[in-house]
Design a protein around this motif. Structure first.
Motif, PDB file in Angstrom:
ATOM      1  N   ASP A 170       0.846  -1.202   0.000  1.00 45.97           N
ATOM      2  CA  ASP A 170       0.000   0.000   0.000  1.00 45.97           C
ATOM      3  C   ASP A 170       0.878   1.247   0.000  1.00 45.97           C
ATOM      4  O   ASP A 170       0.880   2.044   0.928  1.00 45.97           O
ATOM      5  CB  ASP A 170      -0.930  -0.009   1.211  1.00 45.97           C
ATOM      6  CG  ASP A 170      -1.959   1.127   1.168  1.00 45.97           C
ATOM      7  OD1 ASP A 170      -2.203   1.673   0.072  1.00 45.97           O
ATOM      8  OD2 ASP A 170      -2.508   1.465   2.225  1.00 45.97           O
ATOM      9  N   THR A 171       1.632   1.406  -1.075  1.00 46.32           N
ATOM     10  CA  THR A 171       2.560   2.543  -1.154  1.00 46.32           C
ATOM     11  C   THR A 171       1.872   3.830  -1.567  1.00 46.32           C
ATOM     12  O   THR A 171       2.452   4.910  -1.464  1.00 46.32           O
ATOM     13  CB  THR A 171       3.676   2.241  -2.162  1.00 46.32           C
ATOM     14  OG1 THR A 171       3.087   1.974  -3.454  1.00 46.32           O
ATOM     15  CG2 THR A 171       4.483   1.027  -1.720  1.00 46.32           C
ATOM     16  N   GLY A 172       0.625   3.739  -2.027  1.00 45.65           N
ATOM     17  CA  GLY A 172      -0.069   4.932  -2.499  1.00 45.65           C
ATOM     18  C   GLY A 172      -0.929   5.607  -1.457  1.00 45.65           C
ATOM     19  O   GLY A 172      -1.693   6.524  -1.795  1.00 45.65           O
TER      20      GLY A 172
ATOM     21  N   TRP B 230      -6.863  -4.225   5.083  1.00 49.26           N
ATOM     22  CA  TRP B 230      -5.533  -4.368   4.484  1.00 49.26           C
ATOM     23  C   TRP B 230      -4.706  -3.098   4.672  1.00 49.26           C
ATOM     24  O   TRP B 230      -3.498  -3.159   4.907  1.00 49.26           O
ATOM     25  CB  TRP B 230      -5.700  -4.688   3.001  1.00 49.26           C
ATOM     26  CG  TRP B 230      -4.434  -4.718   2.215  1.00 49.26           C
ATOM     27  CD1 TRP B 230      -3.479  -5.701   2.237  1.00 49.26           C
ATOM     28  CD2 TRP B 230      -3.987  -3.742   1.264  1.00 49.26           C
ATOM     29  NE1 TRP B 230      -2.456  -5.391   1.347  1.00 49.26           N
ATOM     30  CE2 TRP B 230      -2.740  -4.201   0.738  1.00 49.26           C
ATOM     31  CE3 TRP B 230      -4.511  -2.539   0.797  1.00 49.26           C
ATOM     32  CZ2 TRP B 230      -2.022  -3.483  -0.220  1.00 49.26           C
ATOM     33  CZ3 TRP B 230      -3.805  -1.829  -0.161  1.00 49.26           C
ATOM     34  CH2 TRP B 230      -2.573  -2.293  -0.657  1.00 49.26           C
ATOM     35  N   ALA B 231      -5.371  -1.948   4.588  1.00 51.16           N
ATOM     36  CA  ALA B 231      -4.680  -0.666   4.739  1.00 51.16           C
ATOM     37  C   ALA B 231      -4.407  -0.320   6.203  1.00 51.16           C
ATOM     38  O   ALA B 231      -3.835   0.732   6.490  1.00 51.16           O
ATOM     39  CB  ALA B 231      -5.504   0.445   4.094  1.00 51.16           C
ATOM     40  N   GLY B 232      -4.831  -1.189   7.120  1.00 54.34           N
ATOM     41  CA  GLY B 232      -4.610  -0.931   8.541  1.00 54.34           C
ATOM     42  C   GLY B 232      -5.646  -0.017   9.154  1.00 54.34           C
ATOM     43  O   GLY B 232      -5.419   0.560  10.218  1.00 54.34           O
TER      44      GLY B 232
ATOM     45  N   ALA C 124     -10.771   5.266   7.251  1.00 56.64           N
ATOM     46  CA  ALA C 124     -10.523   5.920   8.533  1.00 56.64           C
ATOM     47  C   ALA C 124      -9.583   5.048   9.359  1.00 56.64           C
ATOM     48  O   ALA C 124      -9.415   3.855   9.103  1.00 56.64           O
ATOM     49  CB  ALA C 124     -11.841   6.119   9.293  1.00 56.64           C
ATOM     50  N   TYR C 125      -8.960   5.666  10.380  1.00 57.75           N
ATOM     51  CA  TYR C 125      -7.997   4.977  11.239  1.00 57.75           C
ATOM     52  C   TYR C 125      -8.200   5.436  12.673  1.00 57.75           C
ATOM     53  O   TYR C 125      -8.478   6.610  12.919  1.00 57.75           O
ATOM     54  CB  TYR C 125      -6.547   5.288  10.808  1.00 57.75           C
ATOM     55  CG  TYR C 125      -6.288   5.108   9.334  1.00 57.75           C
ATOM     56  CD1 TYR C 125      -5.794   3.903   8.847  1.00 57.75           C
ATOM     57  CD2 TYR C 125      -6.561   6.146   8.439  1.00 57.75           C
ATOM     58  CE1 TYR C 125      -5.561   3.738   7.490  1.00 57.75           C
ATOM     59  CE2 TYR C 125      -6.345   5.977   7.074  1.00 57.75           C
ATOM     60  CZ  TYR C 125      -5.841   4.781   6.607  1.00 57.75           C
ATOM     61  OH  TYR C 125      -5.626   4.615   5.267  1.00 57.75           O
ATOM     62  N   ASP C 126      -8.023   4.514  13.611  1.00 53.67           N
ATOM     63  CA  ASP C 126      -8.098   4.868  15.021  1.00 53.67           C
ATOM     64  C   ASP C 126      -6.858   5.655  15.413  1.00 53.67           C
ATOM     65  O   ASP C 126      -5.809   5.524  14.771  1.00 53.67           O
ATOM     66  CB  ASP C 126      -8.214   3.620  15.883  1.00 53.67           C
ATOM     67  CG  ASP C 126      -9.543   2.901  15.652  1.00 53.67           C
ATOM     68  OD1 ASP C 126     -10.553   3.581  15.430  1.00 53.67           O
ATOM     69  OD2 ASP C 126      -9.548   1.667  15.680  1.00 53.67           O
TER      70      ASP C 126
END
Length: 309
Positions: free
Chosen positions: A26-28, A160-162, A307-309
C-alpha cells in the motif's frame, strides 16, 4: 428519488475468507488527516429529505480518529488486489450497475431497476477494472476513485490498509471540520452552475449535463479545493460507504413502516452524493444527507475512503 441503484435480486457464490498482511504494497496511501474528536453531532434540523432520516440532529461524542484525504483510487485498489487476490462482489455476481449515460447507445443492456430509475443499466462483466463493461478499462482514470465496489470490498481494503470504514458521525464531523454546523464542506453557499466547487450534475438530469465542472463521470480523487482540514471531494464525485447500518429513526414508531425499517437494517449508509446528484431530484450532496443501499450494491458512482483509530 436517489441517484443510487437498487439492490441485487440474484444470489452470488459464497465469499471465500481471505487473509493478508496489513498494508503489504500500500505505497499509495496519502497521509491521513487527524481529527481530535470530542462532542459533535450527526444530522440536521433543516431536513430536505425527511424520509432519509437526516433529521433531527443527534449529539455524539467521538474518539480521536484519522481519515484519508482522498477516496481510494483505482491505482491503490489495484495494488490491494495484486497483493491479496481479492475478488469483488461485482466479479462474484458477474455484473454491476452502470450509469447509462456513460455507455454508447448500442451497448445498452437489460434495465436494472424500475421505471423510476431507467438510467441504471445492468451490465454483465462490469467491474472496478472494466467500469463500463467488457471493452472498457481504466486508462486515464488511474487517479480516479475506484467504483463498482461493495461494502464488503471496501471493508476488506480498509483492513488491508490498517484502518476501517468511517462511521457516519465521523464522516460528517470530518466534512464539517469539526462540530460547528455547516451545510456543505465549503460552507452554506449552494453550488451553482459554474461547477467550481464539486463534481455534481449540471443541467437537466438525466438527459443533458453541461459538464461545467469539467467532468461527465468521475473526477480525479484530488480535484477541486480541499476543506480547511485538507479533505477532497466530500461532496459529489462518488458516494462513500460508511461502517453504519441504515436506519431511519423518524419511521421507527410508524406501524406502517415496520417492514421498511426491518429491510433497511440490512442496508448500509452512503454519504457525500455523487456526480449524478442534482438539486432537482437528488439533493444529497449536503453533509447531513444520506442514502441507504444493500451492502452488496456496486455501481458507477459508489466508492469509499478509509478511517484509522
Amino acid at each position: 428519488m436517489s441517484c443510487c441503484p437498487s439492490g441485487r435480486p440474484d444470489a452470488a457464490p459464497p465469499r471465500q475468507a481471505t487473509t493478508f498482511d496489513t498494508r503489504e504494497g500500500d505505497t499509495g496511501r496519502p497521509d491521513p488527516v487527524r481529527f481530535e474528536g470530542g462532542r459533535s453531532h450527526v444530522g440536521t434540523d433543516r431536513a430536505e429529505i425527511p424520509g432519509d432520516g437526516e433529521s433531527p440532529v443527534r449529539k455524539v461524542r467521538l474518539a480521536p480518529f484519522r481519515l484519508d484525504p482522498l477516496t481510494v483510487t483505482n491505482d491503490r485498489f489495484a495494488a490491494f488486489v495484486q497483493a491479496t487476490g481479492h475478488v469483488t462482489d461485482a466479479e462474484r455476481y458477474g455484473w454491476s450497475a452502470v450509469f447509462g449515460g456513460l455507455m454508447a447507445p448500442d451497448r445498452a443492456a437489460q434495465m436494472l431497476a424500475s421505471d423510476q430509475t431507467p438510467w441504471w443499466i445492468r451490465v454483465d462483466g462490469a467491474t472496478w477494472q472494466q467500469p463500463e463493461g467488457p471493452g472498457s478499462d481504466l486508462s486515464g482514470r488511474e487517479d480516479h476513485p475506484v467504483t463498482h465496489v461493495g461494502w464488503a470490498d471496501a471493508q476488506a481494503f480498509a483492513r488491508w490498509a490498517g484502518g476501517r470504514l468511517p462511521t457516519e458521525a465521523e464522516w460528517e464531523h470530518a466534512a464539517r471540520d469539526g462540530a460547528a454546523p455547516k451545510r456543505f464542506p465549503w460552507g452554506d453557499a449552494e453550488p451553482d452552475e459554474a461547477g467550481d466547487l464539486c463534481n455534481i450534475w449540471q443541467g437537466r438530469f438525466p438527459t443533458h449535463n453541461t459538464c461545467a465542472d469539467g467532468y461527465y463521470g468521475t473526477a480525479p480523487a484530488q480535484s477541486f479545493a480541499p476543506t480547511p482540514s485538507g479533505l477532497f471531494n466530500m461532496a459529489g464525485n462518488v458516494w462513500e460507504w460508511t461502517a453504519d447500518s441504515y436506519q431511519v429513526r423518524s419511521l421507527a414508531k410508524a406501524a406502517k413502516a415496520r417492514n421498511l425499517v426491518a429491510r433497511r437494517q440490512t442496508q448500509k449508509v452512503l454519504k457525500g452524493g455523487s456526480f449524478l446528484c442534482h438539486i432537482s431530484y437528488c439533493y444529497r450532496y449536503r453533509i447531513a444527507a444520506r442514502s441507504g443501499v444493500d451492502a452488496d450494491t456496486s455501481a458507477s458512482n459508489v466508492g469509499f475512503r478509509v478511517a484509522y483509530d
